[in-house]
Design an enzyme around this catalytic site. Structure first.
Site, mmCIF file in Angstrom:
data_model
loop_
_atom_site.group_PDB
_atom_site.id
_atom_site.type_symbol
_atom_site.label_atom_id
_atom_site.label_comp_id
_atom_site.label_asym_id
_atom_site.label_seq_id
_atom_site.Cartn_x
_atom_site.Cartn_y
_atom_site.Cartn_z
ATOM 1 N N ARG A 165 0.861 -1.260 -0.110
ATOM 2 C CA ARG A 165 -0.017 -0.062 0.026
ATOM 3 C C ARG A 165 0.777 1.264 -0.005
ATOM 4 O O ARG A 165 0.521 2.450 0.576
ATOM 5 C CB ARG A 165 -0.847 -0.038 1.316
ATOM 6 N N SER A 241 -10.552 -0.880 3.660
ATOM 7 C CA SER A 241 -9.927 -0.984 4.737
ATOM 8 C C SER A 241 -9.338 0.537 5.327
ATOM 9 O O SER A 241 -8.727 1.243 4.749
ATOM 10 C CB SER A 241 -8.582 -1.768 4.649
ATOM 11 N N GLU A 337 -4.613 3.304 7.161
ATOM 12 C CA GLU A 337 -4.292 3.283 5.384
ATOM 13 C C GLU A 337 -5.072 4.669 4.760
ATOM 14 O O GLU A 337 -4.457 4.975 3.715
ATOM 15 C CB GLU A 337 -5.111 2.135 4.750
#
Ligand code: EPU
Length: 345
Positions: A165, A241, A337
């Site tokens: 990520r 997420s 995130e």
């Protein structure tokens, strides 16, 4: 180019947070973007500048006192080379429209990334990933424009420094470049990636023989798995997420295993283990629980949702409480995130 003032961001963030941008500018081509940059430089704008995609990974904590840019570059070019197919895709194209287009045309490699919200440009910034595939596996190069000088620059996949990520565009070069086009290297030969646990279970349940699976069936299976776990932003605002899965040293995981012998985990290398943050949060009793108008999703604890009318600060408050509880119970720091805009995490 189109410019708006005091512009509502409600339709530009999947959390459904009501916030406004002082200025919001869209552009339709690289030339157009270069003119926008000249226009901003001439105005000697010292206001902060933010480039957004589909707003599926953002949390606005306040109105944005600056200029927000959004790409409307949406064209696709294809180049054949034997069984390889190279696609040059505009950063403003909706990601799942690209996956659908590829599956329909027999260009394979993106199936496992079906239904990820957001746009193509963000896929290259965020290194989106799901069900055993990451964007970096299929990205060949990334075309960008320097937001200060308006010069074009091409980054190879190596130069993008992809990680979980993460990329150079989220780290060293954060805020410095706008992605204009992403090049993907796909294949005309379908090689399904079925190793992620949920996929084989889902295929078994729907009676699909994995030896005969088609790309369309795999895309449909992934869509069904996602829909069963992840809330539709039309029902409850969310950003997928909310946290990244923490990567910890093996000793930390060994300690957890003493109390939870079946704790889910993925081995990263000899010294490191990735633990699903959703599992950690669930063990802290947060799955399905609310704090004001913000809640932890009842089917996937990694997702925070806006139950309706939540402000960015309400989601942030829940985020901080959950992080504290995970830290207190397991001694592990979990990190968002999602990008916070307009405040400190
Ligand atoms: N789990 C729980 N409780 C939960 C959630 C998860 O116990 O509430 C455990 C389960 O054991 C499950 C395991 O965690 O088997 C993994 O869960 P899941 O397959 O849902 O994946 P994840 O690790 O929670 C990551 C990505 C998702 C991606 C899935 C599938 C991150 C931050 N998230 O989630 O990506 O779809 O894997 O590949 O890495 C996103 O980034 O927005 C996103 C949705």
């Amino acid at each position: 180019m189109k410019e708006f003032h005091d512009y509502s961001l409600l339709n530009h963030n999947t959390f459904g947070i009501e916030a406004k941008a002082e200025r919001f500018i869209t552009y339709d081509s690289v030339d157009d973007l270069q003119q926008v940059i000249t226009h901003l430089n001439n105005g000697l704008s010292d206001r902060p500048l933010l480039h957004i995609g589909g707003g599926s990974n953002l949390l606005f904590l306040s109105d944005y006192k600056g200029v927000i840019l959004h790409s409307h570059i949406k064209d696709i070019e294809t180049h054949n080379d034997g069984n390889d197919i190279f696609l040059r895709v505009g950063a403003g194209m909706v990601w799942d429209d690209l996956v659908d287009y590829c599956v329909e045309n027999g260009y394979y490699g993106l199936e496992n990334l079906s239904l990820i919200p957001g746009e193509v440009g963000a896929s290259a910034v965020q290194n989106i990933g799901a069900y055993g595939v990451e964007a970096k596996d299929v990205i060949q190069k990334v075309e960008c424009v320097d937001l200060k000088t308006s010069e074009n620059r091409i980054f190879t996949t190596e130069e993008c420094k992809y990680g979980y990520r993460s990329s150079i565009f989220k780290k060293e070069l954060q805020g410095q470049y706008a992605v204009t086009y992403v090049w993907f290297k796909l294949s005309r030969i379908f090689e399904p990636h079925l190793d992620y646990g949920d996929i084989r279970n889902a295929l078994l349940a729907s009676g699909i023989n994995e030896k005969e699976i088609t790309a369309k069936q795999l895309r449909q299976t992934i869509i069904e798995i996602r829909q069963a776990k992840l809330p539709d932003p039309k029902d409850f605002g969310n950003a997928g997420s909310f946290f990244m899965n923490p990567i910890v040293e093996c000793e930390v995981f060994e300690h957890i295993k003493q109390d939870y012998p079946n704790a889910p985990h993925y081995v990263i290398d000899e010294a490191h283990i990735k633990i699903p943050a959703g599992w950690l949060i669930e063990q802290c009793g947060w799955k399905g629980r609310s704090l004001g108008n913000a809640a932890v999703h009842d089917k996937q604890a990694l997702v925070l949702i806006n139950k309706g009318g939540a402000l960015g600060k309400d989601i942030l408050e829940l985020c901080n409480v959950v992080r504290n509880d995970v830290k207190n119970k397991f001694g592990i720091n979990i990190h968002p995130e999602v990008n916070f805009i307009g405040g400190e995490a």
